[in-house]
Design a protein around this motif. Structure first.
Motif, PDB file in Angstrom:
ATOM      1  N   MET A   1      -5.422   5.442  -5.070  1.00  0.00           N
ATOM      2  CA  MET A   1      -4.729   5.644  -3.749  1.00  0.00           C
ATOM      3  C   MET A   1      -6.054   5.639  -2.618  1.00  0.00           C
ATOM      4  O   MET A   1      -5.664   4.707  -1.655  1.00  0.00           O
ATOM      5  N   HIS A   2      -7.272   5.711  -3.066  1.00  0.00           N
ATOM      6  CA  HIS A   2      -8.277   5.625  -2.177  1.00  0.00           C
ATOM      7  C   HIS A   2      -8.412   3.921  -1.980  1.00  0.00           C
ATOM      8  O   HIS A   2      -9.020   3.496  -0.994  1.00  0.00           O
TER       9      HIS A   2
ATOM     10  N   ASP B   1       1.043   4.058  -2.945  1.00  0.00           N
ATOM     11  CA  ASP B   1       0.824   5.550  -2.793  1.00  0.00           C
ATOM     12  C   ASP B   1       1.988   6.205  -3.365  1.00  0.00           C
ATOM     13  O   ASP B   1       1.857   7.421  -3.874  1.00  0.00           O
ATOM     14  N   ASN B   2       3.207   5.779  -3.065  1.00  0.00           N
ATOM     15  CA  ASN B   2       4.325   6.663  -3.398  1.00  0.00           C
ATOM     16  C   ASN B   2       4.467   6.505  -4.764  1.00  0.00           C
ATOM     17  O   ASN B   2       4.821   7.519  -5.728  1.00  0.00           O
TER      18      ASN B   2
ATOM     19  N   LEU C   1       3.394  19.025  -3.642  1.00  0.00           N
ATOM     20  CA  LEU C   1       2.039  17.920  -3.989  1.00  0.00           C
ATOM     21  C   LEU C   1       1.835  17.028  -2.835  1.00  0.00           C
ATOM     22  O   LEU C   1       0.842  16.492  -2.590  1.00  0.00           O
ATOM     23  N   ARG C   2       2.832  16.585  -1.921  1.00  0.00           N
ATOM     24  CA  ARG C   2       2.577  15.752  -0.797  1.00  0.00           C
ATOM     25  C   ARG C   2       1.362  16.218   0.078  1.00  0.00           C
ATOM     26  O   ARG C   2       0.835  15.558   0.864  1.00  0.00           O
TER      27      ARG C   2
ATOM     28  N   ILE D   1       2.144   9.040  -6.155  1.00  0.00           N
ATOM     29  CA  ILE D   1       2.450  10.512  -6.070  1.00  0.00           C
ATOM     30  C   ILE D   1       3.578  10.749  -6.934  1.00  0.00           C
ATOM     31  O   ILE D   1       3.684  11.792  -7.683  1.00  0.00           O
TER      32      ILE D   1
ATOM     33  N   GLN E   1      -0.452  21.827 -10.699  1.00  0.00           N
ATOM     34  CA  GLN E   1       0.441  20.992 -11.029  1.00  0.00           C
ATOM     35  C   GLN E   1       1.586  20.987  -9.803  1.00  0.00           C
ATOM     36  O   GLN E   1       2.878  20.922 -10.438  1.00  0.00           O
TER      37      GLN E   1
ATOM     38  N   VAL F   1      -5.829   9.429  -8.361  1.00  0.00           N
ATOM     39  CA  VAL F   1      -6.229   9.759  -6.931  1.00  0.00           C
ATOM     40  C   VAL F   1      -7.090   8.602  -6.234  1.00  0.00           C
ATOM     41  O   VAL F   1      -7.324   8.189  -5.299  1.00  0.00           O
TER      42      VAL F   1
ATOM     43  N   ARG G   1       0.907  -1.238  -0.045  1.00  0.00           N
ATOM     44  CA  ARG G   1       0.079  -0.054   0.123  1.00  0.00           C
ATOM     45  C   ARG G   1       0.972   1.261  -0.043  1.00  0.00           C
ATOM     46  O   ARG G   1       0.833   2.152  -0.729  1.00  0.00           O
TER      47      ARG G   1
ATOM     48  N   VAL H   1       4.565  19.819  -7.374  1.00  0.00           N
ATOM     49  CA  VAL H   1       5.413  18.774  -7.400  1.00  0.00           C
ATOM     50  C   VAL H   1       6.089  18.544  -5.891  1.00  0.00           C
ATOM     51  O   VAL H   1       5.724  19.498  -4.950  1.00  0.00           O
TER      52      VAL H   1
ATOM     53  N   GLN I   1       2.128  14.931 -14.505  1.00  0.00           N
ATOM     54  CA  GLN I   1       1.167  15.816 -14.434  1.00  0.00           C
ATOM     55  C   GLN I   1      -0.285  15.758 -14.995  1.00  0.00           C
ATOM     56  O   GLN I   1      -0.734  16.607 -15.603  1.00  0.00           O
ATOM     57  N   PRO I   2      -0.830  14.609 -14.698  1.00  0.00           N
ATOM     58  CA  PRO I   2      -2.112  14.265 -15.328  1.00  0.00           C
ATOM     59  C   PRO I   2      -3.164  15.391 -15.189  1.00  0.00           C
ATOM     60  O   PRO I   2      -3.156  15.651 -13.856  1.00  0.00           O
ATOM     61  N   VAL I   3      -4.023  15.591 -15.943  1.00  0.00           N
ATOM     62  CA  VAL I   3      -5.206  16.360 -15.612  1.00  0.00           C
ATOM     63  C   VAL I   3      -6.671  15.618 -15.784  1.00  0.00           C
ATOM     64  O   VAL I   3      -6.454  14.353 -16.365  1.00  0.00           O
ATOM     65  N   ALA I   4      -7.733  16.150 -15.617  1.00  0.00           N
ATOM     66  CA  ALA I   4      -9.064  15.758 -15.899  1.00  0.00           C
ATOM     67  C   ALA I   4      -8.887  14.215 -15.397  1.00  0.00           C
ATOM     68  O   ALA I   4      -8.683  13.812 -14.130  1.00  0.00           O
TER      69      ALA I   4
ATOM     70  N   LEU J   1       2.019  11.424 -10.372  1.00  0.00           N
ATOM     71  CA  LEU J   1       1.316  12.904 -10.465  1.00  0.00           C
ATOM     72  C   LEU J   1       2.452  13.837 -10.697  1.00  0.00           C
ATOM     73  O   LEU J   1       2.326  14.724 -11.438  1.00  0.00           O
ATOM     74  N   ALA J   2       3.717  13.509  -9.848  1.00  0.00           N
ATOM     75  CA  ALA J   2       4.846  14.488 -10.043  1.00  0.00           C
ATOM     76  C   ALA J   2       5.360  14.542 -11.527  1.00  0.00           C
ATOM     77  O   ALA J   2       5.550  15.424 -12.200  1.00  0.00           O
TER      78      ALA J   2
ATOM     79  N   LEU K   1      -6.183  12.325 -13.962  1.00  0.00           N
ATOM     80  CA  LEU K   1      -5.774  12.901 -12.526  1.00  0.00           C
ATOM     81  C   LEU K   1      -6.559  12.045 -11.602  1.00  0.00           C
ATOM     82  O   LEU K   1      -6.258  11.258 -10.547  1.00  0.00           O
ATOM     83  N   ARG K   2      -7.910  11.833 -11.976  1.00  0.00           N
ATOM     84  CA  ARG K   2      -8.992  11.310 -11.107  1.00  0.00           C
ATOM     85  C   ARG K   2      -8.606   9.797 -10.808  1.00  0.00           C
ATOM     86  O   ARG K   2      -8.822   9.010  -9.813  1.00  0.00           O
TER      87      ARG K   2
END
Lengths: 238, 238
Positions: A84-85, A60-61, B77-78, A64, B71, A81, A56, B73, A71-74, A67-68, A77-78
């Motif tokens: 992670m949930h 999560d790492n 971001l964290r 993250i 965006q 996220v 887990r 980082v 840099q996804p969007v829309a 994401l860094a 990105l969801r």
């Protein structure tokens, strides 16, 4: 060829499926340890939960990091996220299996489950195993129909939970206080295990359709349906 | 002047503090409802939990929006990801207060708490209120020392939980089965409430120092310390 982002996503999805496999193994073995008063099996479940926790954290790492870097969007990105949930729900399912194993360990050489309730706990274990196995398939396949159908398995677990409380409160039975306390908690562990599985499935529905089908935490929904929490049974049978 | 990102972060922090305020009000009122068998108060707690759920959804959406727009980082971001985890803990604390309120509602016109245990439940309610109030201050102040000190409050809750189980199992007492089941669950709700508060505080420590101080879920730590889950008491006193 797939791009890097989607390759990363596939890895995250694979790890989520791996978490369902570990949680399924944990609840299956915890149930056996509980019924057979097998202290070694119980300890192996408790020990194995670390692996689940590690994956887990790794997941999560990785999310993250994704994401860094990307840099996804829309929607992309969801997805990250939401993953992670989901990993949080699956880790919690592992914790709940560990709790069952700890009750098993505590009561050895006896079983925490009296003979009259063995068949009932076997059933709760089977529903828990089935629901987490389906969860894994749903994550892998993104099958929305199967995800929605998971509510049925959770309904079955809720019903078993109600029946367990009814049996604990039935005036024609006699239980020790230890049995009453152990089984009250064990019942709640199985029921919450199934709730988290439903939550994972609903997150898959959300990813595919953009809409949540119902409440995020299955437990919260009971309010809407007008059903009481399970001690509610007490009024009728107590 | 602060930049947009930090203004957004401040808003997220304010909403987290607001969640602690709502969770604190919920557990305080749920405890009163439980002790006074006040069905209207219980219902107001159950109803008010929606507000908490709404703010949590809003906070998550705001966080995702922030990720998409800014965006961030590295540390930034964290911070955003951690805020989402904190809102999840706080929402769960609201759920647990709602569970207490539901037991209260179920047992009216009687109280679910027998006279001999009133003082004990008052104490559990007070520790829960104190711990979530401190949580709010810690989020606002980013006070790492106070965050680490929250473990002490959680230790106090764990001890109260142990004592509750000991009282339920004490052979010199007599409880109805409803009382045994209700109080087993109520005890767990308060204890988990405090665990989630510790988890929130540890996330603050992480944000400030970059390191988690101990396990993420306080409950998981009991393994490390060699302590049993609370039914463990049963062996000694049952």
């Amino acid at each position: 060829m797939r791009d890097q982002f989607h390759e990363d996503l596939d890895q995250i999805s694979d790890q989520l499926v791996e978490l369902t496999r570990l949680a399924g193994s944990a609840i299956s073995r915890a149930t056996t340890a509980l019924l057979d008063a097998d202290v070694h099996l119980a300890e192996s479940v408790i020990e194995a939960d670390r692996k689940l926790d590690e994956i887990r954290v790794e997941l999560d790492n990785r999310s993250i990091d994704l994401l860094a870097r990307q840099q996804p969007v829309a929607t992309d990105l969801r997805i990250v996220v939401t993953a992670m949930h989901m990993s949080s729900d699956l880790e919690r399912m592992g914790d709940l299996a560990r709790h069952v194993a700890k009750v098993a360990r505590l009561r050895t050489p006896d079983s925490a489950v009296p003979p009259q309730l063995r068949a009932h706990i076997v059933q709760m274990g089977q529903v828990a195993e089935a629901i987490v196995a389906k969860c894994g398939s749903i994550i892998a396949s993104k099958d929305v129909v199967a995800a929605v159908a998971l509510d049925k398995d959770d309904d079955a677990m809720d019903e078993l939970h109600r029946q367990l409380f009814a049996a604990l409160l039935d005036e024609n039975t006699s239980w020790t206080r230890n049995e009453l306390l152990d089984l009250t908690l064990i019942g709640r562990y199985y029921e919450r295990f199934a709730d988290h599985a439903v939550s994972v499935a609903r997150r898959v529905v959300y990813l595919v359709t953009g809409e949540y089908d119902g409440a995020l935490d299955r437990e919260d929904e009971e309010d809407e349906r007008g059903a009481d929490d399970l001690p509610g049974l007490a009024r009728r049978v107590g």
